[in-house]
Design a protein around this motif. Sequence first.
Motif, PDB file in Angstrom:
ATOM      1  N   CYS A 173       0.856  -1.186   0.000  1.00  0.00           N
ATOM      2  CA  CYS A 173       0.000   0.000   0.000  1.00  0.00           C
ATOM      3  C   CYS A 173       0.887   1.228   0.000  1.00  0.00           C
ATOM      4  O   CYS A 173       1.645   1.469   0.950  1.00  0.00           O
ATOM      5  N   LEU A 174       0.805   2.024  -1.106  1.00  0.00           N
ATOM      6  CA  LEU A 174       1.646   3.206  -1.228  1.00  0.00           C
ATOM      7  C   LEU A 174       1.243   4.314  -0.259  1.00  0.00           C
ATOM      8  O   LEU A 174       2.081   5.122   0.148  1.00  0.00           O
ATOM      9  N   LEU A 175      -0.046   4.349   0.121  1.00  0.00           N
ATOM     10  CA  LEU A 175      -0.517   5.398   1.016  1.00  0.00           C
ATOM     11  C   LEU A 175      -0.058   5.161   2.456  1.00  0.00           C
ATOM     12  O   LEU A 175       0.442   6.071   3.123  1.00  0.00           O
ATOM     13  N   ASP A 176      -0.202   3.930   2.927  1.00  0.00           N
ATOM     14  CA  ASP A 176       0.152   3.607   4.316  1.00  0.00           C
ATOM     15  C   ASP A 176       1.550   3.033   4.455  1.00  0.00           C
ATOM     16  O   ASP A 176       1.983   2.743   5.590  1.00  0.00           O
ATOM     17  N   LYS A 177       2.260   2.827   3.336  1.00  0.00           N
ATOM     18  CA  LYS A 177       3.630   2.332   3.353  1.00  0.00           C
ATOM     19  C   LYS A 177       3.744   1.002   4.119  1.00  0.00           C
ATOM     20  O   LYS A 177       4.579   0.832   5.002  1.00  0.00           O
ATOM     21  N   LYS A 178       2.887   0.051   3.760  1.00  0.00           N
ATOM     22  CA  LYS A 178       2.946  -1.248   4.429  1.00  0.00           C
ATOM     23  C   LYS A 178       2.380  -2.320   3.509  1.00  0.00           C
ATOM     24  O   LYS A 178       1.636  -2.034   2.557  1.00  0.00           O
ATOM     25  N   HIS A 223      -7.718  -9.030   0.618  1.00  0.00           N
ATOM     26  CA  HIS A 223      -8.952  -8.683   1.318  1.00  0.00           C
ATOM     27  C   HIS A 223      -8.889  -7.288   1.909  1.00  0.00           C
ATOM     28  O   HIS A 223      -9.910  -6.602   1.987  1.00  0.00           O
ATOM     29  N   CYS A 224      -7.686  -6.863   2.343  1.00  0.00           N
ATOM     30  CA  CYS A 224      -7.543  -5.497   2.873  1.00  0.00           C
ATOM     31  C   CYS A 224      -7.865  -4.464   1.799  1.00  0.00           C
ATOM     32  O   CYS A 224      -8.396  -3.391   2.097  1.00  0.00           O
ATOM     33  N   LEU A 225      -7.554  -4.804   0.522  1.00  0.00           N
ATOM     34  CA  LEU A 225      -7.794  -3.858  -0.566  1.00  0.00           C
ATOM     35  C   LEU A 225      -9.231  -3.871  -1.046  1.00  0.00           C
ATOM     36  O   LEU A 225      -9.751  -2.854  -1.519  1.00  0.00           O
ATOM     37  N   THR A 226      -9.895  -5.000  -0.918  1.00  0.00           N
ATOM     38  CA  THR A 226     -11.254  -5.121  -1.466  1.00  0.00           C
ATOM     39  C   THR A 226     -12.335  -4.869  -0.428  1.00  0.00           C
ATOM     40  O   THR A 226     -13.293  -4.130  -0.681  1.00  0.00           O
ATOM     41  N   ILE A 227     -12.196  -5.465   0.746  1.00  0.00           N
ATOM     42  CA  ILE A 227     -13.230  -5.329   1.767  1.00  0.00           C
ATOM     43  C   ILE A 227     -12.686  -4.732   3.070  1.00  0.00           C
ATOM     44  O   ILE A 227     -13.446  -4.540   4.020  1.00  0.00           O
ATOM     45  N   GLY A 228     -11.379  -4.453   3.128  1.00  0.00           N
ATOM     46  CA  GLY A 228     -10.772  -3.940   4.354  1.00  0.00           C
ATOM     47  C   GLY A 228     -10.588  -2.443   4.344  1.00  0.00           C
ATOM     48  O   GLY A 228     -11.108  -1.727   3.479  1.00  0.00           O
ATOM     49  N   LYS A 229      -9.807  -1.952   5.303  1.00  0.00           N
ATOM     50  CA  LYS A 229      -9.626  -0.519   5.481  1.00  0.00           C
ATOM     51  C   LYS A 229      -8.684   0.110   4.471  1.00  0.00           C
ATOM     52  O   LYS A 229      -8.527   1.327   4.449  1.00  0.00           O
ATOM     53  N   HIS A 230      -8.046  -0.696   3.618  1.00  0.00           N
ATOM     54  CA  HIS A 230      -7.174  -0.157   2.567  1.00  0.00           C
ATOM     55  C   HIS A 230      -7.881  -0.085   1.216  1.00  0.00           C
ATOM     56  O   HIS A 230      -7.225   0.106   0.185  1.00  0.00           O
TER      57      HIS A 230
END
Length: 410
Positions: free
Chosen positions: A109-114, A119-126
């Motif tokens: 994740c380029l925004l959170d640098k992690k 699933h974090c990208l589709t249904i999670g907070k990312h």
Amino acid sequence: MHHFEEELTCSICYSLFTDPRVLPCSHTFCRNCLEGVLDLSGNFSIWRPLRILLKCPNCRSVVEIPDSGTESLPINFALKSIIEKYRQEDHSDVATCSEHYRQPLNVYCLLDKKMVCGHCLTIGKHNGHPIDDLYSAYIKEKQSSGKILEQLTDKHWVDVYLLIEKLKEQKSQCESVVQDDKKVVVLYFKKLSDTLEHKKQALLSALDEINRQVLEEYDPLIENLKKMREEQLELMSLNTSIQKEESPLVFLEKVDGVYQRIKALKEKQLPDVKPVEIYPRVGHLLKDVWSKTEIGQINKILTPKIKLIPKRKLQSKSKEKERGKSKELLQAVNPLTVMLLFVIVAIALFAFPKLVSSFGIETVPTYISEFLLSIYQGFCAHLQTIADALCRKFNLLSLPLILNRAGAWG
């Protein structure tokens, strides 16, 4: 992420394939992911078209989906079987998401640098965050690492260095002051301790000296009385043995010797024991003087000379002594002398008040002031006596004249 695991990951959801379906272009995707792509493309409407077209997310080629939908697409059984075996195996060395069970961290994740999972990208907070794969993010960040070096070598770090040096200098100065004050404290209390020790030894020496005087005063007397007591006991024992003597001549000779010794023993003068006291008392000195003296003035306190003096009541006896002196002086003075002295003192008080006041009341002994008061009282008494005598003399002289006049009238 391991290269083998990348082959088992859907390029849409970045998670392990779930129900993998094969498009006519031979690319495989999760069935749910394809349904989502179809929903976004807007092909489904109230009237279902005869053909469903879909652009492949990988090769971007347009493929035709059967009218029954993604359910009719062929299942990639080989890939499905591999994924099931992969999930059954232990992959403790593979980093997995803490929020989604057994989902590998395979997206950066380029925004959170992690690293995050699919699933974090589709249904999670990312969801909706810009992403990249790990290797690409690694290459980009490595190329821009020069900026990091610039940030670590700019003027800010020069200021940090100067501030560190300034703080070190201030710390060194404060430590130097503390060390100097420690030396002053040690020297001060050493000097104070030496002074107190010197005073202590001086007082102890004075007490040892008075103790020596006590021994010299009492030991000889006690020893002499002990000898008298021993001689008394010896005579008592001798008398007992003489009483057993049966020879009259021997008995009389021995008894006479005992009488002579008893007489000599009783004629010995007993010491005149006068009660004495130790003055001044060190305990009173420490309480009344030392405890009220400032620390810096202790070295100026003189060690008292302790003496053995006759025991007496200091206050009452001193006052009686002063009163006795005033009475003795008053009795020894002639009445005319008293009057003359009183007149002289009165003239001095009125004519030279400043001279009299310069001596100070404190310098006049008590018995002198009482003596002057007695002079005044005696002077007044003598005046009264003179007045009474004159009155009686006048009455005696005028009595015949009064009687003669009374006879003439009669």
